[in-house]
Design a protein around this motif. Structure first.
Motif, mmCIF file in Angstrom:
data_model
loop_
_atom_site.group_PDB
_atom_site.id
_atom_site.type_symbol
_atom_site.label_atom_id
_atom_site.label_comp_id
_atom_site.label_asym_id
_atom_site.label_seq_id
_atom_site.Cartn_x
_atom_site.Cartn_y
_atom_site.Cartn_z
ATOM 1 N N ALA A 178 -4.740 -2.475 -0.873
ATOM 2 C CA ALA A 178 -3.685 -3.136 -0.085
ATOM 3 C C ALA A 178 -3.850 -2.837 1.401
ATOM 4 O O ALA A 178 -3.751 -3.738 2.245
ATOM 5 C CB ALA A 178 -2.309 -2.675 -0.578
ATOM 6 N N PHE A 179 -4.126 -1.574 1.733
ATOM 7 C CA PHE A 179 -4.317 -1.225 3.144
ATOM 8 C C PHE A 179 -5.533 -1.947 3.728
ATOM 9 O O PHE A 179 -5.510 -2.369 4.889
ATOM 10 C CB PHE A 179 -4.473 0.295 3.312
ATOM 11 C CG PHE A 179 -3.221 1.075 3.010
ATOM 12 C CD1 PHE A 179 -2.001 0.677 3.507
ATOM 13 C CD2 PHE A 179 -3.276 2.229 2.227
ATOM 14 C CE1 PHE A 179 -0.836 1.393 3.233
ATOM 15 C CE2 PHE A 179 -2.128 2.961 1.943
ATOM 16 C CZ PHE A 179 -0.908 2.536 2.449
ATOM 17 N N GLU A 180 -6.575 -2.097 2.919
ATOM 18 C CA GLU A 180 -7.766 -2.812 3.394
ATOM 19 C C GLU A 180 -7.449 -4.257 3.728
ATOM 20 O O GLU A 180 -7.881 -4.787 4.748
ATOM 21 C CB GLU A 180 -8.884 -2.733 2.346
ATOM 22 C CG GLU A 180 -9.640 -1.416 2.407
ATOM 23 C CD GLU A 180 -10.696 -1.267 1.323
ATOM 24 O OE1 GLU A 180 -10.697 -2.092 0.383
ATOM 25 O OE2 GLU A 180 -11.506 -0.325 1.416
ATOM 26 N N TYR A 181 -6.675 -4.927 2.850
ATOM 27 C CA TYR A 181 -6.280 -6.318 3.133
ATOM 28 C C TYR A 181 -5.500 -6.394 4.438
ATOM 29 O O TYR A 181 -5.693 -7.325 5.237
ATOM 30 C CB TYR A 181 -5.458 -6.892 1.985
ATOM 31 C CG TYR A 181 -6.312 -7.468 0.872
ATOM 32 C CD1 TYR A 181 -7.148 -8.560 1.090
ATOM 33 C CD2 TYR A 181 -6.281 -6.909 -0.409
ATOM 34 C CE1 TYR A 181 -7.936 -9.088 0.072
ATOM 35 C CE2 TYR A 181 -7.071 -7.431 -1.445
ATOM 36 C CZ TYR A 181 -7.892 -8.510 -1.186
ATOM 37 O OH TYR A 181 -8.674 -9.021 -2.187
ATOM 38 N N ASP A 231 -0.742 5.598 -7.151
ATOM 39 C CA ASP A 231 -1.788 4.649 -7.540
ATOM 40 C C ASP A 231 -2.657 4.426 -6.305
ATOM 41 O O ASP A 231 -2.537 3.426 -5.584
ATOM 42 C CB ASP A 231 -1.130 3.339 -8.011
ATOM 43 C CG ASP A 231 -2.158 2.328 -8.516
ATOM 44 O OD1 ASP A 231 -3.373 2.556 -8.297
ATOM 45 O OD2 ASP A 231 -1.758 1.314 -9.115
ATOM 46 N N TYR A 232 -3.531 5.401 -6.036
ATOM 47 C CA TYR A 232 -4.248 5.427 -4.766
ATOM 48 C C TYR A 232 -5.290 4.325 -4.644
ATOM 49 O O TYR A 232 -5.547 3.820 -3.541
ATOM 50 C CB TYR A 232 -4.874 6.805 -4.547
ATOM 51 C CG TYR A 232 -3.838 7.913 -4.583
ATOM 52 C CD1 TYR A 232 -2.762 7.907 -3.695
ATOM 53 C CD2 TYR A 232 -3.911 8.943 -5.518
ATOM 54 C CE1 TYR A 232 -1.786 8.897 -3.735
ATOM 55 C CE2 TYR A 232 -2.951 9.944 -5.560
ATOM 56 C CZ TYR A 232 -1.889 9.913 -4.669
ATOM 57 O OH TYR A 232 -0.927 10.891 -4.707
ATOM 58 N N GLY A 267 0.821 -1.214 0.000
ATOM 59 C CA GLY A 267 0.000 0.000 0.000
ATOM 60 C C GLY A 267 0.850 1.257 0.000
ATOM 61 O O GLY A 267 0.591 2.202 -0.755
ATOM 62 N N ARG A 268 1.879 1.257 0.841
ATOM 63 C CA ARG A 268 2.792 2.402 0.899
ATOM 64 C C ARG A 268 3.450 2.662 -0.457
ATOM 65 O O ARG A 268 3.574 3.818 -0.898
ATOM 66 C CB ARG A 268 3.892 2.167 1.931
ATOM 67 C CG ARG A 268 3.507 2.415 3.368
ATOM 68 C CD ARG A 268 4.717 2.253 4.276
ATOM 69 N NE ARG A 268 5.809 3.098 3.842
ATOM 70 C CZ ARG A 268 6.906 2.681 3.199
ATOM 71 N NH1 ARG A 268 7.052 1.399 2.896
ATOM 72 N NH2 ARG A 268 7.846 3.498 2.842
ATOM 73 N N LEU A 269 3.884 1.586 -1.107
ATOM 74 C CA LEU A 269 4.560 1.711 -2.404
ATOM 75 C C LEU A 269 3.597 2.206 -3.479
ATOM 76 O O LEU A 269 3.945 3.075 -4.290
ATOM 77 C CB LEU A 269 5.184 0.372 -2.801
ATOM 78 C CG LEU A 269 6.370 -0.059 -1.926
ATOM 79 C CD1 LEU A 269 6.603 -1.561 -2.022
ATOM 80 C CD2 LEU A 269 7.635 0.697 -2.318
ATOM 81 N N TYR A 270 2.382 1.671 -3.496
ATOM 82 C CA TYR A 270 1.374 2.154 -4.458
ATOM 83 C C TYR A 270 1.091 3.644 -4.224
ATOM 84 O O TYR A 270 0.950 4.423 -5.164
ATOM 85 C CB TYR A 270 0.068 1.358 -4.317
ATOM 86 C CG TYR A 270 0.060 0.025 -5.041
ATOM 87 C CD1 TYR A 270 0.271 -0.037 -6.425
ATOM 88 C CD2 TYR A 270 -0.182 -1.162 -4.352
ATOM 89 C CE1 TYR A 270 0.245 -1.256 -7.096
ATOM 90 C CE2 TYR A 270 -0.205 -2.389 -5.018
ATOM 91 C CZ TYR A 270 0.008 -2.423 -6.389
ATOM 92 O OH TYR A 270 -0.008 -3.628 -7.052
ATOM 93 N N PHE A 320 -4.876 1.747 8.796
ATOM 94 C CA PHE A 320 -6.072 2.609 8.762
ATOM 95 C C PHE A 320 -5.686 4.063 8.481
ATOM 96 O O PHE A 320 -6.371 4.766 7.741
ATOM 97 C CB PHE A 320 -6.844 2.518 10.089
ATOM 98 C CG PHE A 320 -7.685 1.275 10.211
ATOM 99 C CD1 PHE A 320 -8.815 1.097 9.413
ATOM 100 C CD2 PHE A 320 -7.362 0.283 11.119
ATOM 101 C CE1 PHE A 320 -9.598 -0.059 9.517
ATOM 102 C CE2 PHE A 320 -8.131 -0.870 11.240
ATOM 103 C CZ PHE A 320 -9.256 -1.035 10.431
ATOM 104 N N MET A 321 -4.578 4.490 9.091
ATOM 105 C CA MET A 321 -4.123 5.869 8.901
ATOM 106 C C MET A 321 -3.722 6.108 7.447
ATOM 107 O O MET A 321 -4.118 7.096 6.825
ATOM 108 C CB MET A 321 -2.933 6.144 9.832
ATOM 109 C CG MET A 321 -2.606 7.602 10.004
ATOM 110 S SD MET A 321 -3.778 8.455 11.077
ATOM 111 C CE MET A 321 -3.130 8.053 12.693
ATOM 112 N N GLU A 322 -2.932 5.176 6.894
ATOM 113 C CA GLU A 322 -2.465 5.307 5.502
ATOM 114 C C GLU A 322 -3.635 5.216 4.529
ATOM 115 O O GLU A 322 -3.674 5.914 3.517
ATOM 116 C CB GLU A 322 -1.442 4.204 5.187
ATOM 117 C CG GLU A 322 -0.219 4.185 6.088
ATOM 118 C CD GLU A 322 0.912 5.051 5.581
ATOM 119 O OE1 GLU A 322 0.706 5.783 4.598
ATOM 120 O OE2 GLU A 322 1.990 4.993 6.193
ATOM 121 N N LYS A 323 -4.597 4.363 4.854
ATOM 122 C CA LYS A 323 -5.784 4.251 4.006
ATOM 123 C C LYS A 323 -6.535 5.588 3.964
ATOM 124 O O LYS A 323 -6.996 6.039 2.902
ATOM 125 C CB LYS A 323 -6.700 3.148 4.549
ATOM 126 C CG LYS A 323 -7.972 2.921 3.731
ATOM 127 C CD LYS A 323 -8.854 1.884 4.426
ATOM 128 C CE LYS A 323 -10.265 1.888 3.890
ATOM 129 N NZ LYS A 323 -11.172 1.055 4.677
#
Length: 467
Positions: A223-226, A216-217, A208-211, A238-241
């Motif tokens: 990815a963050f959801e998974y 590529d939000y 998620g961080r790399l996307y 949750f914060m990054e999402k």
């Protein structure tokens, strides 16, 4: 929390040992128990207890290679490298195929900044070890010390091939990819890793961080959801999402994600600030201000919180309040050029010209070399009648912007005002050459200069040439 049988045994050994110290009774421990006890105390920084345990251990097991190697580890820990090396040489003569001897020798060479030799010894250790993952991890760390990120990456990947659960190695692999500016390649690697270990919340989070880094939000959010499906308490995910949802202007969902972090733990000033910004984007000014105020209540030293309130009041055109809050931010970080520029702009709007001039001066002093900052500053100096200072400031600006009509026309006007006619004509010609149509700067800022016959003649001459 459920302890494994090994952890329970270690815990019992520690209790027995500490009980023995209190009663002064000498109890027997096998050599492996002593190793665990000494290493536990070393890991927790209780050096004096580690030494006591090691002394007793060697009295009970004087020929134990394992304990002698722990003794080496303690000597290395205390930077007694020569003594440690001497002891290792003695152990090598007894057990030349013991991988731990090579690992500890490598540790000594690493401490002496001879990382190439350390890698050489660790490669020998690979021939004798059963724990390939640990040795590959150590090799990777040595390559990191040498700034050889490509070989470090390869070593950490080999470590993960041996032990897929090694989270430190996983973080290190991603770090190497990012450092090498190989974000897309890192995502591809993580895809293969996730195929082997689909329930790794760390791998999903790193993806998620790399996307996110690649903008590529949509994929970042997935990815963050998974990561949060696997670990429902993963606050970072949750914060990054929330951040990624903000980028897609999905502000209600972003607020939900930030709120989840506060359900899981104490509210953070960062989450409160982001919620405030989301509400402001949604046009809910009341809730926006409420959360901005909660942000600075949570962390009064968070300058970004005070700036958020400043910007809020600027947008409401309540400049008196904006000035109050920008001063709060500057009191926390008085070397922030962006804060000084805000202070200057707000002060100028309130007709506080001396304060505004000071603000622009501080902004430049702390690294704001934007053209508009120089221009605003100079125009205030001119307004305040400080023509010499204005000229010096423009000459400084011209080092950063050597061919700018805004600078040249102002230099022309100021030199005329200072009765330095030749310099005035020189800069006027430069301004006319760079942008004839913007000669109106003279008319707007220097009406007395505009009315001069020689100035009008030069402008007419340039217009004639152009036609």
């Amino acid at each position: 929390m459920h302890l494994s049988s090994e952890e329970e045994e270690n815990s019992l050994s520690l209790k027995r040992f500490e009980s023995m110290l209190k009663t002064n009774k000498v109890l027997f421990f096998d050599s492996e128990e002593f190793e665990e006890i000494v290493l536990h105390y070393l890991d927790t920084g209780k050096t004096s207890l580690a030494k006591k345990a090691l002394k007793l251990a060697l009295e009970q097991h004087p020929k134990s290679t394992g304990l002698r190697l722990v003794q080496v580890e303690m000597l290395v820990y205390e930077d007694k490298l020569d003594q440690a090396e001497k002891l290792l040489n003695e152990l090598y003569a007894i057990e030349p195929h013991n991988e731990e001897i090579y690992i500890q020798k490598a540790n000594i060479y690493s401490k002496r900044d001879n990382h190439e030799k350390a890698v050489e010894l660790l490669r020998i250790a690979l021939q004798y070890t059963d724990d390939y993952a640990d040795v590959y991890n150590l090799i990777g760390m040595e390559y990191l010390f040498m700034d050889n990120l490509e070989l470090a990456k390869e070593s950490f990947i080999k470590c993960l091939e041996e032990d897929i659960e090694d989270q430190t190695a996983l973080y290190n692999v991603v770090y190497c990819f990012e450092f090498l500016d190989q974000n897309a390649e890192a995502i591809e690697y993580l895809k293969t890793y996730i195929e082997r270990n689909p329930y790794s919340e760390i791998a999903w989070h790193q993806s998620g961080r790399l996307y996110y880094g690649l903008k590529d939000y949509e994929n970042a959010i997935t990815a963050f959801e998974y990561a949060t499906y696997i670990d429902e308490t993963f606050i970072g995910a949750f914060m990054e999402k929330g951040k990624a949802l903000e980028r897609l202007k999905r502000y209600e969902e972003a607020i939900e994600s930030y709120n989840r972090t506060m359900e899981l733990d104490e509210p953070t000033s960062y989450a409160l600030l982001r919620i405030g910004k989301c509400y402001e984007k949604l046009g809910n000014k009341v809730l926006a201000l409420k959360f901005f105020n909660r942000t600075v209540h949570e962390d009064p030293l968070l300058d970004k919180g005070w700036i958020a309130i400043t910007d809020f009041y600027v947008r409401q055109k309540n400049f008196q309040k904006a000035l109050f809050y920008v001063n709060k931010a500057i009191a926390i970080d008085n070397e922030n050029r962006l804060y000084w520029k805000r202070y200057a702009t707000i002060s100028k709007t309130l007709n506080l010209y001396e304060e505004a001039e000071y603000g622009y001066r501080k902004a430049v002093e702390f690294g704001d070399y934007e053209l508009d900052t120089w221009i605003f500053w100079v125009d205030l100096l001119q307004y305040l009648g400080e023509f010499d200072s204005a000229v010096q400031t423009l000459l400084q600006a011209s080092e950063y912007f050597p061919e700018q009509f805004e600078v040249e026309y102002r230099l022309a006007g100021l030199h005329f005002m200072l009765h330095e006619i030749e310099k005035g004509i020189f800069h006027l010609c430069n301004g006319l050459r760079l942008s004839l149509e913007n000669h109106t700067i003279i008319e707007e800022l220097f009406p007395a200069v505009w009315e001069r016959k020689d100035v009008q003649a030069y402008i007419a001459k340039q217009k004639k040439k152009k036609n």
